[in-house]
Design a protein around this motif. Structure first.
Motif, PDB file in Angstrom:
ATOM      1  N   LEU A  12      40.846 -11.166  91.511  1.00  0.00           N
ATOM      2  CA  LEU A  12      41.121 -12.391  90.180  1.00  0.00           C
ATOM      3  C   LEU A  12      42.666 -13.216  90.298  1.00  0.00           C
ATOM      4  O   LEU A  12      42.819 -14.799  90.281  1.00  0.00           O
ATOM      5  N   VAL A  13      43.679 -12.080  90.333  1.00  0.00           N
ATOM      6  CA  VAL A  13      45.251 -12.901  90.642  1.00  0.00           C
ATOM      7  C   VAL A  13      44.955 -14.361  91.835  1.00  0.00           C
ATOM      8  O   VAL A  13      45.684 -14.945  91.704  1.00  0.00           O
ATOM      9  N   LEU A  53      38.826 -12.308  81.313  1.00  0.00           N
ATOM     10  CA  LEU A  53      40.122 -10.452  81.784  1.00  0.00           C
ATOM     11  C   LEU A  53      40.015  -9.434  80.738  1.00  0.00           C
ATOM     12  O   LEU A  53      40.440  -8.550  80.780  1.00  0.00           O
ATOM     13  N   GLU A  54      39.498 -10.330  79.668  1.00  0.00           N
ATOM     14  CA  GLU A  54      39.323  -9.121  78.107  1.00  0.00           C
ATOM     15  C   GLU A  54      38.812  -8.920  78.259  1.00  0.00           C
ATOM     16  O   GLU A  54      38.581  -7.171  78.194  1.00  0.00           O
ATOM     17  N   THR A  55      37.397  -8.334  79.547  1.00  0.00           N
ATOM     18  CA  THR A  55      37.054  -7.414  80.145  1.00  0.00           C
ATOM     19  C   THR A  55      37.154  -6.236  80.252  1.00  0.00           C
ATOM     20  O   THR A  55      37.893  -6.164  80.624  1.00  0.00           O
ATOM     21  N   ASN A  56      36.569  -5.313  80.094  1.00  0.00           N
ATOM     22  CA  ASN A  56      36.693  -4.166  80.462  1.00  0.00           C
ATOM     23  C   ASN A  56      36.959  -3.356  82.209  1.00  0.00           C
ATOM     24  O   ASN A  56      36.083  -4.303  82.767  1.00  0.00           O
ATOM     25  N   LEU A  76      34.241 -15.970  93.258  1.00  0.00           N
ATOM     26  CA  LEU A  76      33.907 -15.470  94.378  1.00  0.00           C
ATOM     27  C   LEU A  76      33.270 -15.960  95.607  1.00  0.00           C
ATOM     28  O   LEU A  76      33.860 -15.750  96.844  1.00  0.00           O
ATOM     29  N   ALA A  77      32.954 -17.455  95.431  1.00  0.00           N
ATOM     30  CA  ALA A  77      32.736 -18.334  95.921  1.00  0.00           C
ATOM     31  C   ALA A  77      34.245 -18.637  96.765  1.00  0.00           C
ATOM     32  O   ALA A  77      34.183 -18.688  98.537  1.00  0.00           O
ATOM     33  N   ALA A  78      34.477 -19.123  96.172  1.00  0.00           N
ATOM     34  CA  ALA A  78      36.845 -18.874  96.521  1.00  0.00           C
ATOM     35  C   ALA A  78      37.021 -18.056  97.540  1.00  0.00           C
ATOM     36  O   ALA A  78      37.848 -18.094  98.179  1.00  0.00           O
TER      37      ALA A  78
END
Length: 68
Positions: free
Chosen positions: A8-9, A31-34, A61-63
């Motif tokens: 993600l980062v 990002l607030e998702t657990n 995911l594609a990237a």
């Protein structure tokens, strides 16, 4: 989780400058998702019910798969 941070980062570092305010807000909510749920999404064990989250996940995911 370290694995989530790497994916993600890295995506945000590469694409964050091109995101508009709405997309940045979406990413923040994402990002607030657990962490366990995010991990399941990133590893393909489940999909987000939210269509906007699913689209964002697909882009991340594609990237990641393309190394971009």
């Amino acid at each position: 989780m370290k694995e989530l941070d790497q994916v993600l980062v890295a995506w945000l570092d590469r694409h964050g400058d091109s995101l508009d305010e709405g997309e940045l807000e979406l990413f923040g909510r994402f990002l607030e998702t657990n962490d366990m749920e995010l991990y399941a999404w990133v590893t393909g064990r489940s999909r987000p019910d939210d269509a906007a989250f699913a689209g964002l996940l697909d882009a991340v995911l594609a990237a990641h798969a393309a190394g971009v």
